[in-house]
Design a protein around this motif. Structure first.
Motif, PDB file in Angstrom:
ATOM      1  N   THR A  76       0.826  -1.204   0.000  1.00  0.00           N
ATOM      2  CA  THR A  76       0.000   0.000   0.000  1.00  0.00           C
ATOM      3  C   THR A  76       0.864   1.259   0.000  1.00  0.00           C
ATOM      4  O   THR A  76       1.829   1.370   0.773  1.00  0.00           O
ATOM      5  CB  THR A  76      -0.928   0.024   1.221  1.00  0.00           C
ATOM      6  N   LEU A  77       0.483   2.196  -0.847  1.00  0.00           N
ATOM      7  CA  LEU A  77       1.072   3.528  -0.872  1.00  0.00           C
ATOM      8  C   LEU A  77       0.129   4.486  -0.146  1.00  0.00           C
ATOM      9  O   LEU A  77      -1.048   4.582  -0.486  1.00  0.00           O
ATOM     10  CB  LEU A  77       1.256   4.003  -2.316  1.00  0.00           C
ATOM     11  N   PHE A  79      -0.764   8.261   0.296  1.00  0.00           N
ATOM     12  CA  PHE A  79      -0.503   9.540  -0.379  1.00  0.00           C
ATOM     13  C   PHE A  79      -1.022  10.691   0.476  1.00  0.00           C
ATOM     14  O   PHE A  79      -2.149  10.672   0.963  1.00  0.00           O
ATOM     15  CB  PHE A  79      -1.177   9.588  -1.752  1.00  0.00           C
ATOM     16  N   THR A 100      -0.239   3.982  -9.954  1.00  0.00           N
ATOM     17  CA  THR A 100       0.250   2.968  -9.020  1.00  0.00           C
ATOM     18  C   THR A 100      -0.658   1.745  -8.995  1.00  0.00           C
ATOM     19  O   THR A 100      -0.183   0.591  -8.997  1.00  0.00           O
ATOM     20  CB  THR A 100       0.359   3.589  -7.620  1.00  0.00           C
ATOM     21  N   VAL A 107      -3.685   2.034  -2.881  1.00  0.00           N
ATOM     22  CA  VAL A 107      -3.400   3.430  -2.552  1.00  0.00           C
ATOM     23  C   VAL A 107      -4.365   3.901  -1.474  1.00  0.00           C
ATOM     24  O   VAL A 107      -5.581   3.699  -1.576  1.00  0.00           O
ATOM     25  CB  VAL A 107      -3.506   4.343  -3.786  1.00  0.00           C
ATOM     26  N   SER A 151       4.002   8.745   0.243  1.00  0.00           N
ATOM     27  CA  SER A 151       4.337   9.688  -0.815  1.00  0.00           C
ATOM     28  C   SER A 151       3.478  10.923  -0.634  1.00  0.00           C
ATOM     29  O   SER A 151       2.394  10.858  -0.045  1.00  0.00           O
ATOM     30  CB  SER A 151       4.104   9.071  -2.199  1.00  0.00           C
ATOM     31  N   THR A 160       5.553  13.740   4.076  1.00  0.00           N
ATOM     32  CA  THR A 160       6.158  12.444   3.776  1.00  0.00           C
ATOM     33  C   THR A 160       7.499  12.308   4.484  1.00  0.00           C
ATOM     34  O   THR A 160       7.804  11.268   5.083  1.00  0.00           O
ATOM     35  CB  THR A 160       6.340  12.278   2.257  1.00  0.00           C
ATOM     36  N   ILE A 273       7.960   4.860  -7.323  1.00  0.00           N
ATOM     37  CA  ILE A 273       7.198   4.159  -6.281  1.00  0.00           C
ATOM     38  C   ILE A 273       7.413   2.659  -6.386  1.00  0.00           C
ATOM     39  O   ILE A 273       7.658   1.968  -5.385  1.00  0.00           O
ATOM     40  CB  ILE A 273       5.708   4.522  -6.386  1.00  0.00           C
ATOM     41  N   PHE A 277       9.232   0.172  -3.577  1.00  0.00           N
ATOM     42  CA  PHE A 277       8.642  -1.052  -3.020  1.00  0.00           C
ATOM     43  C   PHE A 277       9.597  -2.235  -3.239  1.00  0.00           C
ATOM     44  O   PHE A 277       9.707  -3.111  -2.374  1.00  0.00           O
ATOM     45  CB  PHE A 277       7.286  -1.332  -3.654  1.00  0.00           C
TER      46      PHE A 277
END
Length: 281
Positions: A76-77, A79, A100, A107, A151, A160, A273, A277
């Motif tokens: 998972t990102l 944001f 992404t 996300v 991010s 961030t 990104i 990862f």
């Protein structure tokens, strides 16, 4: 990691020149229309991914997270939106999950209370609370609970960098961020932020010891010189202190068009990104 050749020392600028040197909206013609377009496309994206919107992580109205699931047991990102800590919301940035998610990465977009309703220190604390909440929910959401990176764009780039001190975060991709708050404190932006010198120093990533986690820092080559200098200086600071970092200026990108590189599956920020990862697996 070279300094932008046209970057000047903000301390030598008049107040008018400093204000102008930090005003991204005025510097980019049509930026208001761009953001309006982001909002429309984000609304469409939210309509398609509405299963886990506005998860409440704290007591205040903006303490909410949208989770967009791309694949089972995926990383998972998180944001963090921009707006100089005093405008915009997570809802305007949902479209940037597209790039992404096309690669099977979930996300999550986090909201936070804006100044002047919250101090910068309170905003940073909210981000940490949101991270802790999200990390605790990932398994129930069907995500990999151990693979979470952050991010953010503009003020979100600053947040961030501050998030790197949270043990749940494995790394970060900061886009066009602010890492030294002193020029902000002396500019028009401080009317709502209300920073004093002590709070500025406590919350400036340039002055803090960060955990040994990788960060990718990027900024547009067509951005305001003071913004380019912020990113270059922070990259040099991390390199000097042995903290993992990559630094890249994206050719031709201004403060707003740089986000195209996150919206596209083949975009350069999307690649950053994915690479991060890979490094934190």
């Amino acid at each position: 990691m070279t300094m932008p050749f046209d970057a000047v020392d903000w301390r030598k600028l008049s107040r008018e020149a400093l204000d102008s040197g930090l005003n991204n909206s005025a510097a980019v013609a049509g930026s208001g229309d761009m953001v309006a377009g982001w909002e429309k496309m984000s609304a469409d994206m939210r309509a398609r991914h509405g299963a886990h919107l506005n998860l409440q992580y704290g007591p205040r109205e903006r303490n909410r997270i949208d989770f967009l699931k791309a694949a089972p047991n995926a990383p998972t990102l998180l944001f963090i939106h921009g707006g100089y800590w005093q405008m915009r919301s997570k809802d305007s940035f949902t479209l940037f999950a597209k790039g992404t998610m096309a690669h099977g990465i979930n996300v999550a977009l986090i909201g936070y209370t804006l100044a002047p309703d919250a101090t910068l220190e309170q905003i940073v604390a909210e981000i940490h609370s949101g991270i802790d909440y999200l990390a605790g929910q990932l398994a129930d959401l069907g995500a990999d609970a151990e693979r979470l990176i952050a991010s953010g764009w503009s003020a979100g780039g600053h947040l961030t960098a501050m998030a790197m001190m949270n043990p749940r975060i494995k790394g970060g991709v900061a886009i066009s961020g602010i890492y030294d708050l002193e020029p902000i404190r002396h500019s028009y932006l401080n009317v709502k932020l209300g920073l004093d010198e002590a709070m500025s120093r406590r919350n400036s990533p340039m002055l803090l010891t960060h955990a040994l986690k990788p960060m990718a820092l990027t900024v547009g080559a067509a951005e305001l010189p003071l913004l380019r200098k912020q990113t270059a200086d922070f990259a040099a600071h991390r390199a000097k202190h042995g903290l993992p970092v990559t630094y890249e200026e994206i050719p031709g990108a201004n403060h707003f068009t740089i986000m195209d590189e996150m919206a596209k599956p083949e975009g350069r920020i999307t690649a950053m990104i994915r690479e991060l990862f890979g490094r934190t697996a």
